[in-house]
Scaffold this motif. Sequence first.
Motif, PDB file in Angstrom:
ATOM      1  N   GLN A 155      -2.582  10.008  -7.870  1.00  7.54           N
ATOM      2  CA  GLN A 155      -3.492  11.376  -8.199  1.00  7.54           C
ATOM      3  C   GLN A 155      -4.087  12.067  -7.319  1.00  7.54           C
ATOM      4  O   GLN A 155      -3.482  13.052  -6.537  1.00  7.54           O
ATOM      5  CB  GLN A 155      -4.382  11.394  -9.665  1.00  7.54           C
ATOM      6  CG  GLN A 155      -5.042  12.947 -10.107  1.00  7.54           C
ATOM      7  CD  GLN A 155      -3.728  13.360  -9.744  1.00  7.54           C
ATOM      8  OE1 GLN A 155      -2.961  13.161 -10.399  1.00  7.54           O
ATOM      9  NE2 GLN A 155      -4.171  14.689 -10.274  1.00  7.54           N
ATOM     10  N   LEU A 156      -5.305  10.991  -5.979  1.00  6.97           N
ATOM     11  CA  LEU A 156      -5.596  11.071  -5.276  1.00  6.97           C
ATOM     12  C   LEU A 156      -4.910  11.780  -4.095  1.00  6.97           C
ATOM     13  O   LEU A 156      -5.545  13.026  -3.618  1.00  6.97           O
ATOM     14  CB  LEU A 156      -6.530   9.899  -4.839  1.00  6.97           C
ATOM     15  CG  LEU A 156      -7.257   9.754  -5.546  1.00  6.97           C
ATOM     16  CD1 LEU A 156      -8.713   8.834  -4.646  1.00  6.97           C
ATOM     17  CD2 LEU A 156      -8.464  10.738  -5.383  1.00  6.97           C
TER      18      LEU A 156
ATOM     19  N   THR B 242     -14.019  21.913  -8.748  1.00 10.55           N
ATOM     20  CA  THR B 242     -13.374  20.431  -9.477  1.00 10.55           C
ATOM     21  C   THR B 242     -12.324  20.096  -9.331  1.00 10.55           C
ATOM     22  O   THR B 242     -11.567  21.226 -10.077  1.00 10.55           O
ATOM     23  CB  THR B 242     -14.453  19.788  -9.749  1.00 10.55           C
ATOM     24  OG1 THR B 242     -14.751  20.673 -11.307  1.00 10.55           O
ATOM     25  CG2 THR B 242     -15.990  19.601  -8.902  1.00 10.55           C
ATOM     26  N   THR B 243     -11.650  19.286  -9.132  1.00 12.81           N
ATOM     27  CA  THR B 243      -9.934  19.158  -9.587  1.00 12.81           C
ATOM     28  C   THR B 243     -10.924  17.374 -10.593  1.00 12.81           C
ATOM     29  O   THR B 243     -11.184  16.953 -10.503  1.00 12.81           O
ATOM     30  CB  THR B 243      -9.401  18.768  -8.656  1.00 12.81           C
ATOM     31  OG1 THR B 243      -9.644  19.550  -8.114  1.00 12.81           O
ATOM     32  CG2 THR B 243      -8.428  18.197  -9.029  1.00 12.81           C
ATOM     33  N   ASP B 244     -10.294  17.771 -11.935  1.00 12.57           N
ATOM     34  CA  ASP B 244     -10.160  16.461 -12.670  1.00 12.57           C
ATOM     35  C   ASP B 244      -8.387  15.635 -13.132  1.00 12.57           C
ATOM     36  O   ASP B 244      -8.230  16.545 -13.309  1.00 12.57           O
ATOM     37  CB  ASP B 244     -10.768  17.174 -14.243  1.00 12.57           C
ATOM     38  CG  ASP B 244     -12.504  17.174 -13.806  1.00 12.57           C
ATOM     39  OD1 ASP B 244     -12.944  16.598 -13.372  1.00 12.57           O
ATOM     40  OD2 ASP B 244     -12.913  18.516 -14.445  1.00 12.57           O
ATOM     41  N   PHE B 245      -9.281  14.574 -13.650  1.00 10.75           N
ATOM     42  CA  PHE B 245      -8.102  13.260 -13.849  1.00 10.75           C
ATOM     43  C   PHE B 245      -8.253  12.879 -15.136  1.00 10.75           C
ATOM     44  O   PHE B 245      -9.201  12.112 -14.640  1.00 10.75           O
ATOM     45  CB  PHE B 245      -7.175  13.155 -12.656  1.00 10.75           C
ATOM     46  CG  PHE B 245      -5.870  11.650 -13.466  1.00 10.75           C
ATOM     47  CD1 PHE B 245      -4.714  12.753 -13.359  1.00 10.75           C
ATOM     48  CD2 PHE B 245      -6.581  10.516 -13.732  1.00 10.75           C
ATOM     49  CE1 PHE B 245      -3.776  11.726 -13.981  1.00 10.75           C
ATOM     50  CE2 PHE B 245      -6.495  10.258 -13.983  1.00 10.75           C
ATOM     51  CZ  PHE B 245      -4.119   9.876 -14.292  1.00 10.75           C
TER      52      PHE B 245
ATOM     53  N   ARG C  63     -16.521  12.455  -0.020  1.00  9.42           N
ATOM     54  CA  ARG C  63     -14.679  12.514   0.666  1.00  9.42           C
ATOM     55  C   ARG C  63     -14.755  12.265   1.362  1.00  9.42           C
ATOM     56  O   ARG C  63     -13.755  11.982   1.854  1.00  9.42           O
ATOM     57  CB  ARG C  63     -14.578  14.019  -0.334  1.00  9.42           C
ATOM     58  CG  ARG C  63     -14.640  13.872  -1.879  1.00  9.42           C
ATOM     59  CD  ARG C  63     -14.115  15.187  -1.629  1.00  9.42           C
ATOM     60  NE  ARG C  63     -12.275  15.680  -1.037  1.00  9.42           N
ATOM     61  CZ  ARG C  63     -11.407  16.384  -1.244  1.00  9.42           C
ATOM     62  NH1 ARG C  63     -12.882  18.061  -2.015  1.00  9.42           N
ATOM     63  NH2 ARG C  63     -10.773  17.176  -0.632  1.00  9.42           N
TER      64      ARG C  63
ATOM     65  N   THR D  35     -13.430  12.820 -10.603  1.00  9.79           N
ATOM     66  CA  THR D  35     -13.778  14.047 -10.729  1.00  9.79           C
ATOM     67  C   THR D  35     -13.690  14.699  -9.082  1.00  9.79           C
ATOM     68  O   THR D  35     -14.897  13.248  -8.018  1.00  9.79           O
ATOM     69  CB  THR D  35     -14.565  14.603 -11.190  1.00  9.79           C
ATOM     70  OG1 THR D  35     -14.708  13.865 -12.831  1.00  9.79           O
ATOM     71  CG2 THR D  35     -15.238  16.292 -11.014  1.00  9.79           C
ATOM     72  N   LEU D  36     -12.813  14.935  -8.899  1.00 11.05           N
ATOM     73  CA  LEU D  36     -13.164  15.374  -7.114  1.00 11.05           C
ATOM     74  C   LEU D  36     -13.470  16.955  -6.569  1.00 11.05           C
ATOM     75  O   LEU D  36     -13.166  17.736  -7.026  1.00 11.05           O
ATOM     76  CB  LEU D  36     -11.623  15.638  -6.556  1.00 11.05           C
ATOM     77  CG  LEU D  36     -11.087  15.939  -4.884  1.00 11.05           C
ATOM     78  CD1 LEU D  36     -12.170  14.313  -4.692  1.00 11.05           C
ATOM     79  CD2 LEU D  36      -9.875  15.547  -4.751  1.00 11.05           C
TER      80      LEU D  36
ATOM     81  N   SER E 256      -9.511   6.663   0.022  1.00 12.70           N
ATOM     82  CA  SER E 256      -8.093   6.280  -1.457  1.00 12.70           C
ATOM     83  C   SER E 256      -8.418   4.674  -1.158  1.00 12.70           C
ATOM     84  O   SER E 256      -8.685   4.081  -2.349  1.00 12.70           O
ATOM     85  CB  SER E 256      -6.766   6.206  -0.932  1.00 12.70           C
ATOM     86  OG  SER E 256      -6.096   6.100  -1.479  1.00 12.70           O
TER      87      SER E 256
ATOM     88  N   TRP F 265      -3.358  14.941  -4.426  1.00 13.85           N
ATOM     89  CA  TRP F 265      -5.439  15.924  -4.353  1.00 13.85           C
ATOM     90  C   TRP F 265      -5.353  16.070  -2.630  1.00 13.85           C
ATOM     91  O   TRP F 265      -6.258  16.606  -2.532  1.00 13.85           O
ATOM     92  CB  TRP F 265      -6.268  15.364  -4.784  1.00 13.85           C
ATOM     93  CG  TRP F 265      -5.762  15.261  -6.521  1.00 13.85           C
ATOM     94  CD1 TRP F 265      -5.345  16.688  -6.724  1.00 13.85           C
ATOM     95  CD2 TRP F 265      -7.249  14.950  -7.859  1.00 13.85           C
ATOM     96  NE1 TRP F 265      -5.318  16.536  -8.603  1.00 13.85           N
ATOM     97  CE2 TRP F 265      -6.756  16.096  -8.682  1.00 13.85           C
ATOM     98  CE3 TRP F 265      -8.613  14.054  -7.015  1.00 13.85           C
ATOM     99  CZ2 TRP F 265      -7.851  15.409  -9.711  1.00 13.85           C
ATOM    100  CZ3 TRP F 265      -8.990  13.219  -8.704  1.00 13.85           C
ATOM    101  CH2 TRP F 265      -8.233  14.860  -9.690  1.00 13.85           C
TER     102      TRP F 265
ATOM    103  N   LEU G 208     -15.892  12.031  -4.480  1.00 16.03           N
ATOM    104  CA  LEU G 208     -15.675  12.138  -5.689  1.00 16.03           C
ATOM    105  C   LEU G 208     -16.167  10.870  -6.723  1.00 16.03           C
ATOM    106  O   LEU G 208     -16.832  10.140  -6.025  1.00 16.03           O
ATOM    107  CB  LEU G 208     -13.904  10.635  -4.591  1.00 16.03           C
ATOM    108  CG  LEU G 208     -13.819  10.128  -6.129  1.00 16.03           C
ATOM    109  CD1 LEU G 208     -12.396  11.193  -6.846  1.00 16.03           C
ATOM    110  CD2 LEU G 208     -12.307   9.029  -5.690  1.00 16.03           C
TER     111      LEU G 208
END
Length: 147
Positions: free
Chosen positions: A33-34, A9-12, A137, A76-77, A46, A37, A82
């Motif tokens: 940010q998206l 996962t990817t977090d921001f 996604r 959190t991707l 988006s 990613w 998402l």
Amino acid sequence: MKAETTTPTTDFTQRFTATRRGARLARHLAVHQLDGWGVPYGSDVSDSAAQIIAELAANAVTHGRVPGRDFELRLTLAPTTLRIEVSDARGDCEPELNLPKPDAEAGRGLLLVEALATDWGVGDRVIGKTVWAEVPRFAVIEQPPAG
């Protein structure tokens, strides 16, 4: 020994002032940010995320504002989803999904969130609450019935 699998996962996470300007900045920064990613500007994911963030951030600064407190955006991707979370400092005002009167000029934001998200809800925090929504996604393409 058992092999362990993990889901990447990817977090921001970012805090913003609880103002209209802060809400606008949250939306702009999130789609940027998206894009970083690999979720391009103008894609369905988006655009849906931008709308959901706009609604949840607007609610945070309008209904969840506590003087001197910021609101927080977390993205959190995951491989298939998402997750969008917007947290504010007011825990005493739960968002409700109500149908507004036909001539009302406001009150449709959560209806939009419900239409765009596969799931959404509200969670408590130590201070305040978090309203979250999830979007897929990838677009789900319905296949015509076999015939």
